[in-house]
Design an enzyme around this catalytic site. Structure first.
Site, PDB file in Angstrom:
ATOM      1  CE  LYS A   1     -10.680   7.109 -20.147  1.00  0.00           C
ATOM      2  NZ  LYS A   1     -11.090   8.394 -19.607  1.00  0.00           N
TER       3      LYS A   1
ATOM      4  NE  ARG B   1      -2.969   0.369   3.308  1.00  0.00           N
ATOM      5  CZ  ARG B   1      -2.429   0.940   4.388  1.00  0.00           C
ATOM      6  NH1 ARG B   1      -2.012   2.194   4.354  1.00  0.00           N
ATOM      7  NH2 ARG B   1      -2.291   0.250   5.508  1.00  0.00           N
TER       8      ARG B   1
ATOM      9  CG  ASP C   1      -8.096  15.286 -16.617  1.00  0.00           C
ATOM     10  OD1 ASP C   1      -7.341  14.712 -17.433  1.00  0.00           O
ATOM     11  OD2 ASP C   1      -9.152  14.770 -16.186  1.00  0.00           O
TER      12      ASP C   1
ATOM     13  CE1 TYR D   1     -14.559  10.660 -18.114  1.00  0.00           C
ATOM     14  CE2 TYR D   1     -14.495  10.723 -15.715  1.00  0.00           C
ATOM     15  CZ  TYR D   1     -14.671  10.014 -16.889  1.00  0.00           C
ATOM     16  OH  TYR D   1     -14.959   8.684 -16.841  1.00  0.00           O
TER      17      TYR D   1
HETATM   18  C1  LIG Z   1     -11.628   8.796 -18.352  1.00  0.00           C
HETATM   19  C2  LIG Z   1     -11.298  10.141 -17.827  1.00  0.00           C
HETATM   20  C3  LIG Z   1     -11.203  10.376 -16.450  1.00  0.00           C
HETATM   21  C4  LIG Z   1     -11.508   9.318 -15.410  1.00  0.00           C
HETATM   22  O1  LIG Z   1     -10.577   8.297 -15.430  1.00  0.00           O
HETATM   23  P1  LIG Z   1     -10.885   6.777 -14.949  1.00  0.00           P
HETATM   24  O2  LIG Z   1      -9.599   6.093 -15.211  1.00  0.00           O
HETATM   25  O3  LIG Z   1     -12.034   6.275 -15.747  1.00  0.00           O
HETATM   26  O4  LIG Z   1     -11.221   6.854 -13.496  1.00  0.00           O
HETATM   27  C5  LIG Z   1     -10.831  11.647 -16.038  1.00  0.00           C
HETATM   28  N1  LIG Z   1     -10.587  12.635 -16.921  1.00  0.00           N
HETATM   29  C6  LIG Z   1     -10.687  12.448 -18.249  1.00  0.00           C
HETATM   30  C7  LIG Z   1     -10.408  13.579 -19.176  1.00  0.00           C
HETATM   31  C8  LIG Z   1     -11.037  11.201 -18.745  1.00  0.00           C
HETATM   32  O5  LIG Z   1     -11.161  11.031 -20.068  1.00  0.00           O
END
Ligand SMILES: *Cc1c(COP(=O)(O)O)cnc(C)c1O
Length: 423
Positions: free
Chosen positions: A237, A76, A212, A129
């Site tokens: 992604k 952890r 982000d 998002y």
């Molecule tokens: C998919 C996504 C998220 C969330 O990510 P997860 O891995 O699904 O928790 C956050 N920000 C953006 C821009 C995303 O495309």
């Protein structure tokens, strides 16, 4: 984990050249060329004194000696697959430190919880998002945190006016931006976010900027170079890139990351070793995948723009030099990326008929993966957005979002062309 000689010799190499080796010492793993999966919950201390020393550092009871690394204690807190992955992710963004999480959402929510307190004000860009939007608008206010969203197209003076008229300027604690914004590729000026954060910083609080970077990172945009303190990823992604793993990451200076990693230790939302191993494997091909995806997307976007049944194409490569977004694109982005949204001539029925007629491209949410994916933002990823905001952000019933994969561009165009003919 690499010896100082080795890391010195390789320092000038590009990240893509180091993704197969950086941070891994084969001699610690029976000479295995690849990092094994350290599927273990805990690590054996050689002596009680060593265990004591590791804990002193882990809990911040004494400063690390020069060159002293946090010893392996418990998965952890740390695990070789995660540490090597974190070291490698640092190379792309030029970051000092990184923390990997079990999802993009856990990385994002950990940052929000670390920097916001009851009474704080969060300034964030819109559209954002869906999961982040829900957490900001529905969860944070339950903890007495105020939130203020600004439209990605706002000018600096409009954002300042918004903060001033809220009466909460003195409580600003975090600026959070997502750029390009999903699904229309609207750009947020990160230098502007930095200036706003500085303007409202107080002697006792320096307001951080978190970005982000999922849509263009970690190859085509590096927010730390534009004044951000924290970069966030859904590693699900592009970083994962094969639609087979959920993960997240956060990067920044040693100082901010120590705070983030401490909270991660106690929330317990770190990724596991198997996720770490999958992402290490993905990173080896990150550059070739993303380069190819961007090249293919340019061809597909060109086809869409010229098609009589397509009304409008949102693609970073089509930003006009006379638009306000152009200098931001020039300053922040090194590629137009592989995300395209486009409006089909018609409404929801036509968009659905198009999506249902696709054969090679799959109808699914998510993005950045080897396979091309198409979805309908108004009824899927952005269904939670209010109708007024949907209209303001251009999320019309005829809008389709496309994430371009590594297929041959001719085949993607054939599939899209056939599906458009079905209208
Ligand atoms: C998919 C996504 C998220 C969330 O990510 P997860 O891995 O699904 O928790 C956050 N920000 C953006 C821009 C995303 O495309």
């Amino acid at each position: 984990m690499s010896s100082s000689n080795e890391s010195h010799a390789l320092k000038s190499y590009r990240p893509e050249s180091l993704m197969m080796s950086h941070g891994y010492k084969p001699e610690l793993s029976e000479g295995a060329i690849k990092c094994p999966i350290f599927q273990t919950s805990t690590f054996v201390f050689r002596t009680a004194e060593e265990g004591k020393a590791f804990f002193e550092v882990a809990y911040g009871h004494r400063a690390q000696e020069p060159g002293e690394k946090l010893g392996l204690i418990y998965s952890r807190l740390n695990n070789p697959d995660l540490e090597i992955l974190e070291d490698r992710l640092c190379l792309w963004d030029g970051a000092e430190d990184c923390a990997v999480f079990e999802s993009g959402m856990s990385a994002i929510t950990t940052v929000l919880l670390e920097f916001l307190r009851p009474g704080s004000l969060l300034l964030y860009s819109k559209p954002i998002y869906g999961g982040t939007d829900h957490f900001i608008r529905e969860v944070l206010p339950q903890w007495g945190i105020s939130v203020l969203g600004f439209n990605a197209h706002s000018t600096e003076s409009q954002v300042i006016e918004l903060i001033e008229s809220s009466g909460m300027a003195s409580r600003l604690a975090l600026v959070y931006a997502e750029t390009p914004a999903n699904p229309t590729n609207a750009l947020v000026d990160l230098a502007m976010c930095r200036r706003i954060a500085d303007r409202y910083s107080r002697p006792e609080v320096r307001v951080p900027v978190a970005v982000d970077n999922t849509y263009l990172g970690p190859i085509w945009q590096h927010p730390l170079k534009h004044g951000a303190d924290l970069v966030l990823y859904s590693a699900t992604k592009y970083i994962g890139g094969h639609s087979d793993v959920i993960a997240g990451a956060c990067l920044g200076s040693k100082e901010v990351m120590t705070r983030i990693k401490t909270l991660r230790t106690f929330l317990g939302n770190m990724a596991g070793p198997w996720t770490g191993w999958l992402l290490l494997r993905s990173l080896e091909t990150l550059k070739v995948r993303m380069d190819r995806q961007a090249e293919t997307a340019a061809v597909v976007a060109g086809f869409l723009r010229d098609h009589p049944k397509v009304r409008k194409v949102y693609y970073l490569g089509f930003i006009r030099p006379d638009s306000t977004a152009y200098p931001i694109f020039q300053a922040q982005c090194t590629s137009a990326g592989a995300m395209i949204s486009f409006e089909i001539d018609g409404g929801e029925a036509e968009a659905f008929r198009f999506l249902n007629a696709l054969r090679l491209i799959h109808l699914a949410v998510s993005l950045g993966s080897t396979e091309s994916l198409a979805e309908h933002p108004a009824t899927m990823t952005h269904v939670d957005v209010s109708p007024e905001d949907r209209a303001a952000f251009g999320i019309s019933p005829a809008l389709v979002r496309l994430s371009v994969g590594v297929e041959a561009p001719e085949d993607l165009i054939d599939d899209i062309s056939r599906a458009l003919d079905a209208l």
